[in-house]
Each structure stands twice: as structure tokens, then as C-alpha cells.
Design a protein around this motif. Sequence first.
Motif, mmCIF file in Angstrom:
data_model
loop_
_atom_site.group_PDB
_atom_site.id
_atom_site.type_symbol
_atom_site.label_atom_id
_atom_site.label_comp_id
_atom_site.label_asym_id
_atom_site.label_seq_id
_atom_site.Cartn_x
_atom_site.Cartn_y
_atom_site.Cartn_z
ATOM 1 N N LEU A 521 55.804 124.321 120.165
ATOM 2 C CA LEU A 521 56.930 123.606 119.574
ATOM 3 C C LEU A 521 57.836 122.934 120.601
ATOM 4 N N GLN A 522 57.459 123.002 121.880
ATOM 5 C CA GLN A 522 58.200 122.250 122.888
ATOM 6 C C GLN A 522 58.054 120.748 122.632
ATOM 7 N N PRO A 523 59.128 119.971 122.712
ATOM 8 C CA PRO A 523 59.029 118.524 122.452
ATOM 9 C C PRO A 523 58.027 117.819 123.361
ATOM 10 N N THR A 524 57.779 118.374 124.545
ATOM 11 C CA THR A 524 56.894 117.711 125.518
ATOM 12 C C THR A 524 55.486 118.293 125.517
ATOM 13 N N PHE A 525 55.137 119.132 124.502
ATOM 14 C CA PHE A 525 53.856 119.841 124.554
ATOM 15 C C PHE A 525 52.669 118.877 124.553
ATOM 16 N N SER A 526 52.642 117.936 123.625
ATOM 17 C CA SER A 526 51.472 117.046 123.530
ATOM 18 C C SER A 526 51.318 116.200 124.786
ATOM 19 N N SER A 527 52.431 115.725 125.360
ATOM 20 C CA SER A 527 52.325 114.939 126.588
ATOM 21 C C SER A 527 51.853 115.806 127.744
ATOM 22 N N HIS A 528 52.233 117.102 127.730
ATOM 23 C CA HIS A 528 51.760 118.022 128.770
ATOM 24 C C HIS A 528 50.252 118.226 128.653
ATOM 25 N N VAL A 529 49.750 118.368 127.420
ATOM 26 C CA VAL A 529 48.301 118.516 127.217
ATOM 27 C C VAL A 529 47.567 117.287 127.731
ATOM 28 N N GLN A 530 48.074 116.124 127.412
ATOM 29 C CA GLN A 530 47.418 114.890 127.863
ATOM 30 C C GLN A 530 47.401 114.803 129.389
ATOM 31 N N ARG A 531 48.493 115.184 130.010
ATOM 32 C CA ARG A 531 48.558 115.136 131.466
ATOM 33 C C ARG A 531 47.550 116.105 132.090
ATOM 34 N N VAL A 532 47.429 117.303 131.519
ATOM 35 C CA VAL A 532 46.468 118.284 132.033
ATOM 36 C C VAL A 532 45.038 117.772 131.876
ATOM 37 N N LEU A 533 44.728 117.160 130.739
ATOM 38 C CA LEU A 533 43.381 116.620 130.517
ATOM 39 C C LEU A 533 43.042 115.557 131.560
ATOM 40 N N LEU A 534 44.001 114.673 131.816
ATOM 41 C CA LEU A 534 43.754 113.591 132.769
ATOM 42 C C LEU A 534 43.637 114.118 134.192
ATOM 43 N N GLU A 535 44.490 115.063 134.548
ATOM 44 C CA GLU A 535 44.516 115.545 135.932
ATOM 45 C C GLU A 535 43.337 116.459 136.253
ATOM 46 N N THR A 536 42.873 117.218 135.270
ATOM 47 C CA THR A 536 41.754 118.134 135.534
ATOM 48 C C THR A 536 40.403 117.477 135.312
ATOM 49 N N GLY A 537 40.345 116.443 134.464
ATOM 50 C CA GLY A 537 39.078 115.767 134.198
ATOM 51 C C GLY A 537 38.176 116.504 133.232
ATOM 52 N N VAL A 538 38.653 117.545 132.563
ATOM 53 C CA VAL A 538 37.834 118.265 131.594
ATOM 54 C C VAL A 538 37.613 117.372 130.370
ATOM 55 N N PRO A 539 36.389 117.357 129.810
ATOM 56 C CA PRO A 539 36.147 116.551 128.603
ATOM 57 C C PRO A 539 37.011 117.064 127.449
ATOM 58 N N PRO A 540 37.836 116.233 126.828
ATOM 59 C CA PRO A 540 38.732 116.696 125.758
ATOM 60 C C PRO A 540 37.991 117.356 124.604
ATOM 61 N N GLU A 541 36.770 116.853 124.294
ATOM 62 C CA GLU A 541 36.047 117.417 123.156
ATOM 63 C C GLU A 541 35.577 118.844 123.402
ATOM 64 N N LEU A 542 35.647 119.310 124.662
ATOM 65 C CA LEU A 542 35.248 120.676 124.976
ATOM 66 C C LEU A 542 36.461 121.586 125.201
ATOM 67 N N VAL A 543 37.632 121.108 124.757
ATOM 68 C CA VAL A 543 38.853 121.910 124.805
ATOM 69 C C VAL A 543 39.270 122.230 123.370
ATOM 70 N N ARG A 544 39.526 123.497 123.079
ATOM 71 C CA ARG A 544 39.930 123.928 121.739
ATOM 72 C C ARG A 544 41.243 124.698 121.854
ATOM 73 N N LEU A 545 42.271 124.209 121.184
ATOM 74 C CA LEU A 545 43.587 124.850 121.208
ATOM 75 C C LEU A 545 43.743 125.754 119.986
ATOM 76 N N GLU A 546 44.079 127.019 120.230
ATOM 77 C CA GLU A 546 44.253 127.990 119.151
ATOM 78 C C GLU A 546 45.740 128.212 118.888
ATOM 79 N N VAL A 547 46.147 128.001 117.621
ATOM 80 C CA VAL A 547 47.527 128.274 117.212
ATOM 81 C C VAL A 547 47.507 129.209 116.015
#
Length: 678
Positions: A521-547
Motif C-alpha cells: 500500500l505504499q504509494p511508490t510500490f508499483s514504481s519500485h517494482v518496475q525499477r527492480v525489474l529493470l535493474e535486475t533484468g529478471v523476466p517479468p513473466e517469471l516474477v509472481r507477487l503474493e498478497v
Amino acid sequence: MKQEAIPLPDDAAMAVERLERLVQREREGRLQAEAIAERGLRELYESQVRLALLQRITDCANRSNDFSEAIGEVLKEICEHMNWAFGTAYRVEGGGAAVSCDAWYTAEPAKLFPLVEATRDRTFPRGEGLPGRVLRDGHPHWIDETELAAHACRRIAAACCGVRSACGFPVLIGDEIVCVLEFFSHTSMLDKDAILLTVTQAATQLARVIERERARATLLHDALHDAMTGLPNRTLLDERSRAAFERLPESREGLAVLVIDLDGFKAINDKYGHHAGDIVLIETARRFDSVITARMGGRRRGDQASWRATLARVGGDEFVVVLDALPDPAIAMDLSGALIDALKAPILVADEYVNVGLSIGIAHSGTSYCSVEQLRQDADLAMYEAKSGGHGGVVTFSESLGNERRNRMALESELRDAIREKQFTLYYQPIFALGKAGANTGKLRGFEALIRWNHPDRGLVEPGRFIPAAEAGGLIVFIGDWVLRQACNAMARLHAEMTAQGLDPGELPYISINIAPQQFLQPTFSSHVQRVLLETGVPPELVRLEVTEGVAIIDPDQTRQVLEQVRSWGVKTSLDDFGTGYSSLSYLQNLPFDTLKIDRSFIASMDDPKSRKIIRAILDLASNLNLSVVAEGIETMEQGASLREMGCEYGQGYHLGRPLDEASAFALVWPEGTASAA
């Protein structure tokens, strides 16, 4: 022989007559000049006397910020200057009645005693009596002997004292009458112009004293009260609390502290803005004050054992109530219930009604306390214990609670050190495809990243022993962000190595990462996820977020927006612990999930027909909604076999594979490291 007067010629007679007239005019002019000079000298003297009077009154006003100190001297100066028998004053607050302030002067107290006694402690409503007429009309009034004898409310006392006239004057600040001056005389008051000039100038100086007195009172009030709610602030609360603690008997019993925190206040601020939050705080303070006033109003008047209460706002959405001289400790709990009931009715904010709950901690004084600060700290601990339950309520401090809470606070301190010193590590639990009925093996499909704390003294610590403390202390956001980045980094390395070995990209495992509600629920959560995906280079389709379902409960709109955004990048989403929280089909219908995870509690009780029916219903629901299903906590071969037969696609648990460090877990992806599935 008598000599006869010789008549003067006509011209000479006329000359003499003119001389006589000149002498007469000169004499009259001289007398007139002497009269003018005498009157001028008298007026000059009177002016000097009046100026000296006003100077003394001004000096008195300048050296005093207290009306009660200045008024006595002013009345004395005016009465002695005017030779009046008696002078008194009335304060006027808020445009109400004229109330005697028991300030008076007379040079003959014994002789004027009846009038003094008839005047003291008197209150004159608007229009009643001489002070009331001045208050009503806003200008001076005069009463002569006839009116005084016929109509004055104190005519008997005035007659006994030989008073023949009276006058009243307003003391003004702007257009507001703040005081009325009243004077009585043994003689008629004839020179009204001089009286008016003198008394009105004196009244101006008194008004300055009242203005400074008000300014001082305002500054003092502002320094000791909360500007928004008008309640006592922390400074005044501390002052009254310490005084109450010092009044305690030898048993140290009779004092209670209530620490109150609003539940859901931050969500109101975030959704409607801080102005809406201010409305909630003001209305909450009003309701609290009304409840406490009503409860205290039920006490017996004059009872020395009657309890007292101080309600204060100490910052943010936190209130404190100090109960002093309690005859019964149960009063604190009863009052807490009344405060909770007072907030059950919704509050109107931005054309919408919002509900606010309370978490209340209570601590009672006793011989174990050396200061009221210790009592406040324990009430604070009890409040946080009430809040940690998730639904507010009331908790009374106990020694066992204190030990538990202090241990938790110590743990939070250690966690801060752990974050700073990077003491955390990730373990990975494999997730397998359960395979078709009758098969004994399944294919490795992914991993769930699980945090461990590599404690310098206690070794490897399981998450269940520190995650609740991290959530309570707000540290879970930092830990969660670290887990997200570390897991994506590790999976990016594994994928790069597998690709370099020429393995089929379709065989690349996914990584499942738990996201805490506070983190999500942090306002910057989605932008943080995008930044991590870009910086690490992990394929997004192989990342699963559990809530968990709790996220949807807190803010469904934001949850849907964030899930849709991360899924637009290819990231998959899972609803964790399905069936254990606030399970509602509306969440599955409105929120974009890819996977449901069946909680381990249902798997552990599969022998119970009810649990099997719930699992069956979840699998059917997921199939109809085109969602995949992962069963958690598979501990036995029989559980795995039953789930496979029921059509569950994926599973994880100690029977299939324990959480492993990175090297051991990722070794499972190579052909020689293929693991067995149930």
C-alpha cells in the motif's frame, strides 16, 4: 459767607463726564480681566490636578497586567479626586451580565457599610440597575436624588448611607463593553462634562490593562492547549499528571491513565486529505469531552473522593485521559467503553460518512510506580497491544503484558540493527507440478522466496519469530523491499546461467515473493517494482507477487490499480492464504489475480470432510475463473496424492522440498538435481 459753585461750561462738563465713563470702563475691564485671570488660573489648576490624576492612573495601568490589581487603585484615585463617597466595578464577559468583581473603595467604610454589602457579589443583567443600563445602552448614565430614592434597586442602602446621586461608565475595548464603573456621591453631580472627561480617560487606561490581561491569558492558553481541538496539550497534561501523582496516598492507588489511538485515521487522511483528518480530530475531541463531562457531572457535588479527568491531545491522532482520585478502578474501563460507543456513529467528511475506531490502553497506579511517566509508558504499551489485535478495543496493562511488549520492543531494536548490518538471507522453497493421477514425480515450476534472519547470537531465525514485530514496528516495508530485490537478483542470475547452458526458456522457474500489506500500500510500490525489474533484468513473466486478502480489505481500489499496473508489465499475481481471511467472491471477480494459494491449515486437516469440501470448492472456483492453484504445506505423501487426484496443479511443502539456501535450491533445476514429487 458761603461761596457758590461756579457752573462749568457745557464743554467742560461733557469732558468730565467722559473721563468718569472712561474710569468706570477701565475699572470694569480691570475687574473682568482679574476674573478671567482667576478663572483661567482655577481651570489651569483643575487641569493640572486632573492631569496629575490621569498620570497616576496611567502609571498604575502601565505597571500592571492584572485588572484586579489595578482597579482598586483607580477607584481610590477617582473617588478622592471627585470627593465621591463610594466606587465599585463590574466585569463583563462575552457580552453577558455585569458581575461584581468585589473591587470597591470608600473613605468611610463603616458609614458606607450597608451600600458596600448591597453591592458586593451582585450581578446585573442587561438593562437592570445602573450597571445593567450602562451595559444595555453602551454610554454613561446618571441618577439624581429623586430617581435614586424611587427606582434604584439599592435605594434603601443608599438612603441609609446618605447617598444622593450616582453615575455609571462603560470601559470599552473597541465596541465591546468589558467593564462597568459605578460611583455614588453624597451631593449632586453637577459638572457632568468634567466628570465625563476624567472618568472616560481613566476608563481608557483600564481598558489597556484588560487588553494586556487578555493577551497574556491567550498566550498562556495557546502555550498549554492544542490549537486544533482546544484540549490541553502535552505540556499541560504533564503538569496536571505530575500534580495528581504527587497527591496519591501512600498506597499509590487512585490514578489511571488512558492512552487512545484512532484506528483507520491514516486511511482517511490518505483518501480525503489532511483537512478531512482535522475534521475527524475535532469531532472526536468534541465527543470525548462530552462523554467525560457527562460522566463527571454524575458525581456527588462536594464529595472529596470524586474523581477528576483531564482529556488531552498529545499529537497526531493520539489522545490521553488522566483520571485522578478514582474511588473504583472499574471507572476507567467503563469510561473507555463509553468513549468507544461515542465514535460508533459515523463522522461526516467531504460529503461522506466515515467510521473511526479506537484502541485504548489503560494503566493503573500502584506502589510499583515511581513516576507518572512510567504509568504513561505502560498505558502506551497496552494501547499498542490493543491495536496489534487489528480491530482495536481496550487492554489493561499487566506485568506479563509489559514483559512481552518490552521484549517485542527489544526485538524491533535488534531488527533495525539487522537491516543496517544486512543480517538477513533468503531461502527458497521449491514449487512442483503435482502431475497426473498415478504419477510419482512432478516437474519443478518455481520457488517461493522465504526470508531468514542470520542472528549473530541465536543463529538462523524463522520468519514467524520476527515478521510480526517487523510489521508492528513499520520495519516490514524495508525488509520487504530488500526481499524483492534480492529474490529478483538471484533469479536473474539463475536464468542467465540456465540460458548460457542452452536450456529451454520454457523450463525457467518463476520466483514467488510475499508482499506485506504495508509494503503493497505504499504509494511508490508499483514504481519500485518496475525499477527492480529493470535493474535486475529478471523476466517479468517469471516474477509472481503474493498478497493476502487483508490488502483488498484495506483499500480495494488501490489494490486493483496496483495489480493491473504490475500485470501490464508481465508480472503474475497470487492471492495468498485463500480462505483464511475475509474471503469474498467479489475480490476474485474484481481483482486481477492469476493464482490462488490454498492455506496450509486446510491441507493439514484434509482428513476432516469439511476441509476436503473447502479444498474441492476452491479448486472448482479457480477452474471456473481460469486461475491456477498452489497448495501450501504438503507434509505427507497421502496429502500430495489426494491433492493430485482432486486436480490441484501445483504444490509445495516439506514432503516435496524444504526451504534451501540459494546454491542448494537452484541446484534442483539441473537434470541431475531433479527432485521427487508425490
